[in-house]
Design a protein around this motif. Structure first.
Motif, PDB file in Angstrom:
ATOM      1  N   MET A  52      -1.303   3.089 -13.161  1.00 36.06           N
ATOM      2  CA  MET A  52      -2.645   3.207 -12.582  1.00 36.06           C
ATOM      3  C   MET A  52      -3.678   3.174 -13.699  1.00 36.06           C
ATOM      4  N   ASP A  53      -4.897   2.680 -13.391  1.00 33.81           N
ATOM      5  CA  ASP A  53      -5.943   2.540 -14.389  1.00 33.81           C
ATOM      6  C   ASP A  53      -6.442   3.896 -14.867  1.00 33.81           C
ATOM      7  N   PRO A  54      -6.903   3.973 -16.122  1.00 28.29           N
ATOM      8  CA  PRO A  54      -7.421   5.237 -16.640  1.00 28.29           C
ATOM      9  C   PRO A  54      -8.788   5.559 -16.060  1.00 28.29           C
ATOM     10  N   VAL A  55      -9.226   6.790 -16.264  1.00 28.86           N
ATOM     11  CA  VAL A  55     -10.595   7.188 -15.945  1.00 28.86           C
ATOM     12  C   VAL A  55     -11.486   6.737 -17.098  1.00 28.86           C
ATOM     13  N   ILE A  56     -12.600   6.099 -16.779  1.00 30.13           N
ATOM     14  CA  ILE A  56     -13.556   5.676 -17.806  1.00 30.13           C
ATOM     15  C   ILE A  56     -14.609   6.772 -17.969  1.00 30.13           C
ATOM     16  N   ILE A  57     -14.779   7.232 -19.184  1.00 28.89           N
ATOM     17  CA  ILE A  57     -15.780   8.259 -19.489  1.00 28.89           C
ATOM     18  C   ILE A  57     -16.814   7.637 -20.404  1.00 28.89           C
ATOM     19  N   VAL A  58     -18.056   7.651 -19.976  1.00 24.72           N
ATOM     20  CA  VAL A  58     -19.135   7.051 -20.753  1.00 24.72           C
ATOM     21  C   VAL A  58     -19.866   8.169 -21.494  1.00 24.72           C
ATOM     22  N   GLY A  59     -19.789   8.138 -22.816  1.00 25.19           N
ATOM     23  CA  GLY A  59     -20.438   9.161 -23.625  1.00 25.19           C
ATOM     24  C   GLY A  59     -19.418  10.011 -24.359  1.00 25.19           C
ATOM     25  N   ALA A  60     -19.576  10.114 -25.684  1.00 26.48           N
ATOM     26  CA  ALA A  60     -18.624  10.854 -26.515  1.00 26.48           C
ATOM     27  C   ALA A  60     -19.265  12.090 -27.116  1.00 26.48           C
ATOM     28  N   GLY A  61     -20.096  12.747 -26.319  1.00 26.76           N
ATOM     29  CA  GLY A  61     -20.608  14.048 -26.723  1.00 26.76           C
ATOM     30  C   GLY A  61     -19.617  15.123 -26.326  1.00 26.76           C
ATOM     31  N   PRO A  62     -19.986  16.401 -26.481  1.00 31.46           N
ATOM     32  CA  PRO A  62     -19.051  17.489 -26.154  1.00 31.46           C
ATOM     33  C   PRO A  62     -18.543  17.454 -24.718  1.00 31.46           C
ATOM     34  N   VAL A  63     -19.395  17.094 -23.754  1.00 34.56           N
ATOM     35  CA  VAL A  63     -18.967  17.102 -22.353  1.00 34.56           C
ATOM     36  C   VAL A  63     -17.972  15.974 -22.094  1.00 34.56           C
ATOM     37  N   GLY A  64     -18.260  14.756 -22.560  1.00 32.27           N
ATOM     38  CA  GLY A  64     -17.353  13.635 -22.354  1.00 32.27           C
ATOM     39  C   GLY A  64     -16.008  13.853 -23.026  1.00 32.27           C
ATOM     40  N   LEU A  65     -16.017  14.348 -24.258  1.00 31.88           N
ATOM     41  CA  LEU A  65     -14.761  14.591 -24.972  1.00 31.88           C
ATOM     42  C   LEU A  65     -13.965  15.715 -24.320  1.00 31.88           C
ATOM     43  N   THR A  66     -14.668  16.746 -23.856  1.00 30.85           N
ATOM     44  CA  THR A  66     -13.987  17.843 -23.155  1.00 30.85           C
ATOM     45  C   THR A  66     -13.335  17.349 -21.879  1.00 30.85           C
ATOM     46  N   LEU A  67     -14.038  16.517 -21.121  1.00 33.44           N
ATOM     47  CA  LEU A  67     -13.470  15.971 -19.890  1.00 33.44           C
ATOM     48  C   LEU A  67     -12.224  15.141 -20.182  1.00 33.44           C
ATOM     49  N   ALA A  68     -12.256  14.326 -21.243  1.00 25.86           N
ATOM     50  CA  ALA A  68     -11.101  13.502 -21.591  1.00 25.86           C
ATOM     51  C   ALA A  68      -9.890  14.369 -21.920  1.00 25.86           C
ATOM     52  N   LEU A  69     -10.098  15.435 -22.683  1.00 26.07           N
ATOM     53  CA  LEU A  69      -8.988  16.322 -23.033  1.00 26.07           C
ATOM     54  C   LEU A  69      -8.488  17.089 -21.815  1.00 26.07           C
ATOM     55  N   ALA A  70      -9.411  17.502 -20.937  1.00 18.90           N
ATOM     56  CA  ALA A  70      -9.003  18.223 -19.723  1.00 18.90           C
ATOM     57  C   ALA A  70      -8.167  17.330 -18.812  1.00 18.90           C
ATOM     58  N   LEU A  71      -8.521  16.056 -18.724  1.00 16.37           N
ATOM     59  CA  LEU A  71      -7.717  15.121 -17.933  1.00 16.37           C
ATOM     60  C   LEU A  71      -6.350  14.889 -18.578  1.00 16.37           C
ATOM     61  N   ALA A  72      -6.322  14.742 -19.889  1.00 16.63           N
ATOM     62  CA  ALA A  72      -5.054  14.520 -20.584  1.00 16.63           C
ATOM     63  C   ALA A  72      -4.115  15.703 -20.400  1.00 16.63           C
ATOM     64  N   ARG A  73      -4.668  16.906 -20.358  1.00 13.51           N
ATOM     65  CA  ARG A  73      -3.848  18.100 -20.150  1.00 13.51           C
ATOM     66  C   ARG A  73      -3.162  18.043 -18.788  1.00 13.51           C
ATOM     67  N   GLN A  74      -3.743  17.270 -17.869  1.00 16.40           N
ATOM     68  CA  GLN A  74      -3.165  17.112 -16.535  1.00 16.40           C
ATOM     69  C   GLN A  74      -2.554  15.724 -16.364  1.00 16.40           C
ATOM     70  N   GLU A  75      -2.217  15.107 -17.519  1.00 17.51           N
ATOM     71  CA  GLU A  75      -1.466  13.847 -17.571  1.00 17.51           C
ATOM     72  C   GLU A  75      -2.216  12.686 -16.917  1.00 17.51           C
ATOM     73  N   VAL A  76      -3.526  12.659 -17.137  1.00 17.47           N
ATOM     74  CA  VAL A  76      -4.355  11.553 -16.655  1.00 17.47           C
ATOM     75  C   VAL A  76      -4.939  10.840 -17.873  1.00 17.47           C
ATOM     76  N   PRO A  77      -4.698   9.533 -18.024  1.00 18.00           N
ATOM     77  CA  PRO A  77      -5.252   8.802 -19.174  1.00 18.00           C
ATOM     78  C   PRO A  77      -6.741   8.514 -18.980  1.00 18.00           C
ATOM     79  N   SER A  78      -7.437   8.338 -20.084  1.00 19.86           N
ATOM     80  CA  SER A  78      -8.864   8.028 -20.008  1.00 19.86           C
ATOM     81  C   SER A  78      -9.275   7.161 -21.187  1.00 19.86           C
ATOM     82  N   VAL A  79     -10.393   6.455 -20.991  1.00 20.22           N
ATOM     83  CA  VAL A  79     -11.041   5.689 -22.051  1.00 20.22           C
ATOM     84  C   VAL A  79     -12.437   6.263 -22.222  1.00 20.22           C
ATOM     85  N   VAL A  80     -12.779   6.658 -23.454  1.00 27.18           N
ATOM     86  CA  VAL A  80     -14.104   7.211 -23.741  1.00 27.18           C
ATOM     87  C   VAL A  80     -14.915   6.141 -24.444  1.00 27.18           C
ATOM     88  N   LEU A  81     -16.011   5.723 -23.829  1.00 26.53           N
ATOM     89  CA  LEU A  81     -16.892   4.703 -24.401  1.00 26.53           C
ATOM     90  C   LEU A  81     -17.976   5.398 -25.222  1.00 26.53           C
TER      91      LEU A  81
END
Length: 531
Positions: free
Chosen positions: A1-30
């Motif tokens: 399945m396709d990853p979640v796309i996160i736009v923005g690499a500030g604290p909120v975007g990076l935190t969301l990416a790590l929180a998703l990874a902790r639940q085994e969901v891949p993401s791409v941070v732009l």
């Protein structure tokens, strides 16, 4: 399945990416930048204990050790100390750290996380949605198309995502402005944060009505001066004069040695996006809301956005779309931020208006309480919001009981025994995508797990947990504030209380868990989850 796309690499975007990874969901941070952050000591963040713990769990980095916990709080008006607070075990201190230190810790954790791809110099310029996913295009040296299951805009106040979705962002501009300086010096209150209103010293420029000093590590302080209304230029000479006058006023008339490290102007805006969800596109952090007057912390709220959204997106990613659950992100988080904005906007005229209201007996102390609440994360101006009216709240039943935590509020961080027999803080079990079922069982702490796990009500409760409509972890605690023995708490993956039940009631527990997940799937959703 396709990853979640996160736009923005500030604290909120990076935190969301790590929180998703902790639940085994891949993401791409732009990240439209080069992947590094400017070091600015005049740009700091203040975190409550629970958001600091969230970041610690996600990064594996001792965030608390990288920041500075205040020893106390001191409010002053003219020459009088209005309020003094010493922080301790029952009254945890806030954590203060430079934002670039926090972002660096998040980036380091991202670099070691195989489920997160960070795409630097990638500026979003288009988003297309369809029933099966989202397609985004970026321009830059490696401009390309990206395919995702969902897209989350964490791209700040000028959010491209918000504009592409044509979402309005009403509110007020330049509610307040503050001149900011970071400097290394010694002040009379080591480790204490200070709010000084109407300081008695004379100023070479416009009169100073409010100045705040917040300590950082290594004798560094961030000082903020509330500026008068208008857009007058804050010149270097004016700022240096402010520094010298303030330090002299606090240190007996003589300016102590100091090293000026960084300066800036912080402008506070109050805005709230009309919608936080548009199909498979979501907004979070400054893209969804701007707040910050009276000490409220915008980043703290942005991190709560990420924590709230992560487990809901993860459930949809793994098990198929559940519209009611995804809709609840906007309904819960927008309501909490809107309430805080209303409280701040109602308080501002009282605090800044002056006139007869400021002469009313007791008004100064009342104003001080409002300001202190905002700065210390308490009361209507600062306390974390509870999802009291959440669509995920189950119906009250005969087995429902009350504990000191209201339904929808964050649970207390008690010690619990996990399924593997380890004793951990409850917060350590959050963010894994599972519901938590906590049994209050006094006396279990003195027995090995193997002795009580098959005794009393445990087998029946364990069977009920196994039968829940979503993965759940069974925990046991010796006690919980306001809870009687054999109370069972159902807790969401982000730490908010779903319900408290008196004893083991499998049917009621199942219904509460189903409600916390957005209710039963519709026929269309069930079919979609199977494809």
């Amino acid at each position: 399945m396709d990853p979640v796309i996160i736009v923005g690499a500030g604290p909120v975007g990076l935190t969301l990416a790590l929180a998703l990874a902790r639940q085994e969901v891949p993401s791409v941070v732009l990240d439209e930048g080069p992947g590094t952050d400017e070091q600015r000591l005049a740009r700091t963040v203040v975190l409550r204990e629970d958001t600091a713990a969230l970041l610690g769990r996600l990064t594996g980095f001792p965030v608390a050790g990288a920041g500075f916990r205040w020893a106390g709080w001191r409010s002053m008006r003219r020459r009088q100390v209005m309020r003094q607070i010493t922080f301790g075990e029952d009254d945890p201190a806030l954590l203060h750290l430079p934002q670039h230190t926090l972002t660096a810790a998040l980036r380091k954790a991202i670099a070691a996380e195989p489920l997160v791809e960070l795409a630097v110099e990638s500026r979003l310029d288009s988003v297309e949605q369809e029933p099966a996913g989202v397609t985004a295009h970026t321009r830059g040296p490696h401009g390309t198309w990206w395919r995702g299951s969902h897209l989350v805009g964490c791209d700040g106040p000028r959010s491209t995502v918000r504009k592409l979705q044509d979402i309005r962002f009403p509110g007020r501009t330049a509610v307040e402005r503050h001149a900011v300086a970071a400097l290394r010096t010694e002040l009379p209150w080591p480790g204490e944060a200070v709010l000084h209103r109407m300081p008695p010293w004379r100023s070479s420029g416009p009169a100073v009505t409010e100045v705040t000093a917040r300590p950082l590590a290594e004798d560094v302080w961030r000082l903020d001066w509330l500026l008068p209304p208008g857009r007058d230029l804050v010149t270097p000479d004016l700022l240096v004069a402010r520094v010298r006058e303030t330090l002299a006023g606090w240190c007996g008339g003589t300016t102590p040695p100091y090293e000026l490290l960084d300066t800036g102007v912080h402008t506070v805006h109050h805005r709230l996006a009309r919608r936080w969800r548009a199909g498979r596109v979501f907004l979070a952090g400054d893209a969804a809301h701007l707040l910050g007057a009276l000490g409220t912390q915008g980043l703290d709220e942005g991190l709560r956005d990420a924590d709230n959204l992560a487990w809901k997106l993860a459930l949809a990613w793994h098990h198929g779309p559940h519209e009611a659950l995804l809709d609840s992100y906007q309904e819960e988080r927008r309501a909490v931020v809107a309430a805080r904005l209303r409280a701040a906007d109602q308080a501002l005229p009282v605090l800044r208006g002056g006139g007869l209201r400021s002469a009313v007996p007791g008004a100064a102390r009342s104003h001080d309480t409002l300001l202190t609440d905002g700065h210390l994360g308490r009361g209507v101006l600062g306390a974390p919001g509870a999802y009291a009216d959440s669509p995920l709240t189950p119906a009250h039943t005969d087995s429902s009981v009350e504990v000191d935590t209201a339904v929808g509020a964050q649970v207390s961080d008690v010690r619990v025994t996990a399924e593997d027999g380890s004793s951990v803080a409850l917060r350590e079990r959050l963010g894994r995508g599972a519901l938590l079922v906590l049994l209050i069982a006094p006396g279990t702490v003195v027995w090995e797990r193997k002795h009580w796990v098959t005794a009393g009500i445990m087998p029946r409760l364990a069977a009920a947990v196994t039968a829940l409509p979503h993965r759940a972890e069974l925990l046991v605690a010796e006690s919980y504030p306001g809870a009687a023995a054999h109370t069972v708490l159902l807790i969401r993956p982000d730490g908010h209380l779903v319900t408290a039940l008196g004893g083991v009631r499998p049917a009621d527990l199942y219904e509460a868990a189903e409600a916390a997940l957005g209710g039963p799937l519709t026929t269309a959703e069930t079919a979609s989850s199977r494809t």
